[in-house]
Design an enzyme around this catalytic site. Structure first.
Site, PDB file in Angstrom:
ATOM      1  CB  SER A 145     -48.419 -36.122-109.490  1.00 38.53           C
ATOM      2  OG  SER A 145     -49.576 -36.577-110.173  1.00 38.53           O
ATOM      3  CE1 TYR A 158     -45.379 -37.642-113.621  1.00 38.27           C
ATOM      4  CE2 TYR A 158     -47.462 -38.460-112.762  1.00 38.27           C
ATOM      5  CZ  TYR A 158     -46.625 -37.413-113.053  1.00 38.27           C
ATOM      6  OH  TYR A 158     -47.023 -36.118-112.783  1.00 38.27           O
TER       7      TYR A 158
END
Length: 255
Positions: A145, A158
Site C-alpha cells: 500500500s 495497517y
C-alpha cells in the site's frame, strides 16, 4: 523481439483474497492473459462466482475456501490441485484494516491485522518460494500500500504491516534471486474495494484524497491489475525487489 510477452499462457497462479476488489481484478486479468488460477478466499459463494467468470474466459479455475491463516491446510490443498504442475505465480493479496487511532488500538486488533496482512504473507511466501526454488523459476507479488511508504492519518498497524511487506519483498528478492525467483510488490492508493467503500461515500474525504492525487481521481481496478500482469509475465523478468506504486502520483505528496 523487442517487445517482451505480457502473456501468461500455461501458467498456474495462486491469488489470495481473490474474490473481491483488487484480488478479483488480478484473478480475472491473469485469466485473460492465459493463466489458470487457484483462488483462495473464505466465502464459498464468492469463490463460485469468480470461478465461473474465470472459466468464461477459457481458463481453469480452482478454489480453496480457507482462512488465510490456515497455512498447512492451504499448502495441502494447493499441492493436491497442482499435482506436480509448476507453481508459477503467487500473489499475496489478502489483507484487512481496522482504522483505529494509535491510542485506541487493542491487542486483539493488533494480532488480527498483523496475522492477516503480514504473518500470512510471509509463511505462504515461504511455501511458494520452496516450491519455486526446486523449479528454478517463479514470481511472487505482494500487495502492499502507499501506507507502507508514506504516513497515513489513521490505521498505524495497517501501515506498519504494509511497510513490512515492502521490506520482506526486498529481502526475499535477495535470498531467492539465485533461484530465478522474482519477488516484487504493488502499492495501491485508493481503488473501489470493500475496504474503501464506506470512505468513498464521504464527499469531503474523497476531496481530501483528490487534493493529494496529481491525476485528481480514484483509480480503476483494471489500472492496477495491469501492473500485476506485467510483474507476473516475461515483461517483468528483470524486475525484483521493487514496489510499484499505482497511486495516481499520491506518493509525490504524501498524505
Amino acid at each position: 523481439m523487442y517487445l517482451p510477452s505480457f502473456r501468461l499462457d500455461e501458467k498456474l497462479s495462486v491469488i489470495t483474497g481473490g474474490t473481491k476488489g483488487i484480488g478479483k481484478a488480478i484473478t480475472l486479468a491473469f485469466a485473460e492473459a492465459g493463466s489458470d488460477v487457484i483462488i483462495l478466499a473464505r466465502n464459498e459463494k464468492d469463490l463460485s462466482k469468480v470461478k465461473e467468470e474465470v472459466e468464461g474466459l477459457g481458463q481453469e479455475a480452482y478454489t480453496i475456501c480457507k482462512n488465510i491463516n490456515q497455512y498447512e491446510e492451504i499448502k495441502e490443498e494447493v499441492e493436491s490441485i497442482r499435482r506436480g504442475r509448476s507453481l508459477d505465480i503467487w500473489v499475496n493479496n489478502a489483507g484487512m484494516n481496522i482504522r483505529s487511532e494509535a491510542e485506541n488500538v487493542t491487542e486483539e486488533e493488533w494480532d488480527t491485522i498483523v496475522s492477516t496482512n503480514m504473518k500470512s504473507s510471509f509463511f505462504l511466501s515461504q511455501y511458494a518460494g520452496s516450491v519455486m526454488k526446486d523449479e528454478k523459476q517463479g514470481k511472487i507479488i505482494n500487495i502492499s500500500s502507499v501506507g507502507g511508504h508514506t504516513a497515513l492519518r489513521t490505521g498505524v498497524v495497517y501501515a506498519m504491516t504494509k511497510s513490512a511487506l515492502i521490506q520482506m519483498t526486498k529481502n526475499l528478492a535477495v535470498e531467492w534471486g539465485k533461484y530465478n525467483i522474482n519477488v516484487n510488490a504493488i502499492g495501491p492508493w485508493y481503488f473501489p474495494t470493500s475496504l474503501t467503500e464506506q470512505l468513498l461515500q464521504d464527499k469531503d474525504y474523497v476531496q481530501l484524497i483528490l487534493d493529494r492525487t496529481p491525476l485528481n481521481r480514484i483509480g480503476k481496478l483494471e489500472e492496477l491489475s495491469g501492473a500485476a500482469v506485467f510483474l507476473a509475465s516475461e515483461a517483468g523478468n528483470y524486475m525484483t525487489g521493487q514496489t510499484l506504486f499505482v497511486d495516481g502520483g499520491m506518493t509525490i505528496y504524501g498524505f
